[in-house]
Motif scaffolding. Structure first.
Motif, PDB file in Angstrom:
ATOM      1  N   ILE A   1       1.973   8.631  -3.731  1.00  0.00           N
ATOM      2  CA  ILE A   1       2.777   7.424  -3.909  1.00  0.00           C
ATOM      3  C   ILE A   1       1.999   6.201  -3.428  1.00  0.00           C
ATOM      4  CG2 ILE A   1       4.849   6.197  -3.153  1.00  0.00           C
ATOM      5  CD1 ILE A   1       6.292   8.865  -3.091  1.00  0.00           C
ATOM      6  N   VAL A   2       1.358   6.320  -2.284  1.00  0.00           N
ATOM      7  CA  VAL A   2       0.569   5.216  -1.734  1.00  0.00           C
ATOM      8  C   VAL A   2      -0.561   4.842  -2.679  1.00  0.00           C
ATOM      9  CG1 VAL A   2      -0.926   4.487   0.157  1.00  0.00           C
ATOM     10  CG2 VAL A   2       1.140   5.791   0.646  1.00  0.00           C
ATOM     11  N   LEU A   3      -1.269   5.835  -3.203  1.00  0.00           N
ATOM     12  CA  LEU A   3      -2.363   5.573  -4.143  1.00  0.00           C
ATOM     13  C   LEU A   3      -1.858   4.886  -5.405  1.00  0.00           C
ATOM     14  CD1 LEU A   3      -4.406   8.908  -3.854  1.00  0.00           C
ATOM     15  CD2 LEU A   3      -5.018   6.665  -2.926  1.00  0.00           C
TER      16      LEU A   3
ATOM     17  N   SER B   1      11.232   8.266  -0.915  1.00  0.00           N
ATOM     18  CA  SER B   1      10.196   8.605  -1.895  1.00  0.00           C
ATOM     19  C   SER B   1      10.673   8.330  -3.306  1.00  0.00           C
ATOM     20  CB  SER B   1       9.811  10.083  -1.755  1.00  0.00           C
ATOM     21  OG  SER B   1       9.247  10.341  -0.490  1.00  0.00           O
TER      22      SER B   1
ATOM     23  N   TYR C   1      -1.207  -2.554  -7.486  1.00  0.00           N
ATOM     24  CA  TYR C   1      -1.602  -3.850  -6.926  1.00  0.00           C
ATOM     25  C   TYR C   1      -2.967  -4.284  -7.455  1.00  0.00           C
ATOM     26  CZ  TYR C   1      -3.567  -7.235  -3.717  1.00  0.00           C
ATOM     27  OH  TYR C   1      -4.195  -8.338  -3.195  1.00  0.00           O
TER      28      TYR C   1
ATOM     29  N   LEU D   1       0.798   2.938  -5.702  1.00  0.00           N
ATOM     30  CA  LEU D   1       1.168   1.553  -5.397  1.00  0.00           C
ATOM     31  C   LEU D   1      -0.073   0.676  -5.209  1.00  0.00           C
ATOM     32  CD1 LEU D   1       4.144   2.153  -2.921  1.00  0.00           C
ATOM     33  CD2 LEU D   1       4.243   1.703  -5.377  1.00  0.00           C
ATOM     34  N   ILE D   2      -1.096   1.226  -4.572  1.00  0.00           N
ATOM     35  CA  ILE D   2      -2.341   0.479  -4.385  1.00  0.00           C
ATOM     36  C   ILE D   2      -2.999   0.207  -5.738  1.00  0.00           C
ATOM     37  CG2 ILE D   2      -4.708   0.612  -3.500  1.00  0.00           C
ATOM     38  CD1 ILE D   2      -3.592   2.126  -1.087  1.00  0.00           C
TER      39      ILE D   2
ATOM     40  N   PHE E   1      10.430   4.633  -4.179  1.00  0.00           N
ATOM     41  CA  PHE E   1       9.096   4.095  -4.424  1.00  0.00           C
ATOM     42  C   PHE E   1       8.435   4.631  -5.683  1.00  0.00           C
ATOM     43  CE2 PHE E   1       9.245   2.629   0.006  1.00  0.00           C
ATOM     44  CZ  PHE E   1       8.723   1.361  -0.165  1.00  0.00           C
TER      45      PHE E   1
ATOM     46  N   MET F   1       1.171  10.797  -0.136  1.00  0.00           N
ATOM     47  CA  MET F   1      -0.146  10.190  -0.314  1.00  0.00           C
ATOM     48  C   MET F   1      -0.316   9.670  -1.746  1.00  0.00           C
ATOM     49  SD  MET F   1      -2.893   9.363   1.204  1.00  0.00           S
ATOM     50  CE  MET F   1      -4.578   8.890   0.886  1.00  0.00           C
TER      51      MET F   1
END
Length: 202
Positions: free
Chosen positions: A3-5, A83, A11, A7-8, A86, A1
């Motif tokens: 990692i997703v945050l 993982s 962006y 990357l967002i 990323f 989770m």
């Protein structure tokens, strides 16, 4: 989770349209309505002048540079090769580049990836960026075409990454080069027609 945050966030930071913001706040101009119509550094120089252009360039480089260090600042624990991939600074930086080119704040119409990409390379390999800067400004001095200088520098980054055997950088630079060339396709046509504007301040 996490990692997703990360990357967002990369962006969203990359998507900050510095040229548009500075044009609106300090010049009461929508930079998209002048020059090439994009929000990047080159159009900022042309529309807003050299001081504003330098500020936009610095900010666009900085937003690419800072995202490279997110894996060091976020409490991310890699589990497995995917993982680990990323949380590499270059991969995180790519999301900032994508944000710059396709910003959610401006209906996905942004810049051409040059300055923000330079910031990402600066964060991972300053010496390579110095070499690319020499190539960029050398071509710019000879031709006065920012677009051509940007394309050649991007291709040089791909070649340089192979020379130093950095294959993640190779993948990133190849990906960015494709985006950059695609975004400069109209400039390429104008160069062949002899209609591409040359810079007058160098």
């Amino acid at each position: 989770m996490m990692i997703v945050l990360m990357l967002i966030l990369s962006y969203l930071i990359g998507a900050i349209p510095n040229g548009y913001v500075i044009g609106k706040v300090f010049f009461k101009k929508d930079i998209r309505e002048f020059g090439s119509g994009n929000t990047g550094a080159t159009n900022s120089f042309r529309v807003l002048g050299k001081p504003a252009g330098f500020i936009v360039t610095f900010l666009d480089i900085f937003k690419g540079f800072i995202t490279v260090f997110f894996p060091l600042w976020f409490p991310v624990h890699a589990q497995g090769p995917i993982s680990t991939f990323f949380i590499h600074g270059l991969i995180v930086g790519i999301f900032a580049i994508i944000g710059h080119v396709y910003p959610i704040y401006l209906k996905f119409k942004g810049g051409k990836a040059v300055a923000t990409s330079a910031g990402v390379v600066l964060g991972v390999n300053p010496i390579l960026l110095l070499i690319l800067a020499v190539i960029f400004f050398g071509i710019l001095y000879l031709t006065k075409y920012v677009s051509l200088s940007s394309i050649i520098a991007a291709i040089s980054c791909v070649i340089g990454s192979l020379i130093i055997h950095d294959y993640i950088l190779f993948g990133m630079s190849a990906f960015v080069s494709i985006i950059l060339i695609f975004r400069h396709r109209s400039n390429i046509v104008r160069i062949f027609k002899g209609e591409e504007p040359k810079i007058k301040w160098m």
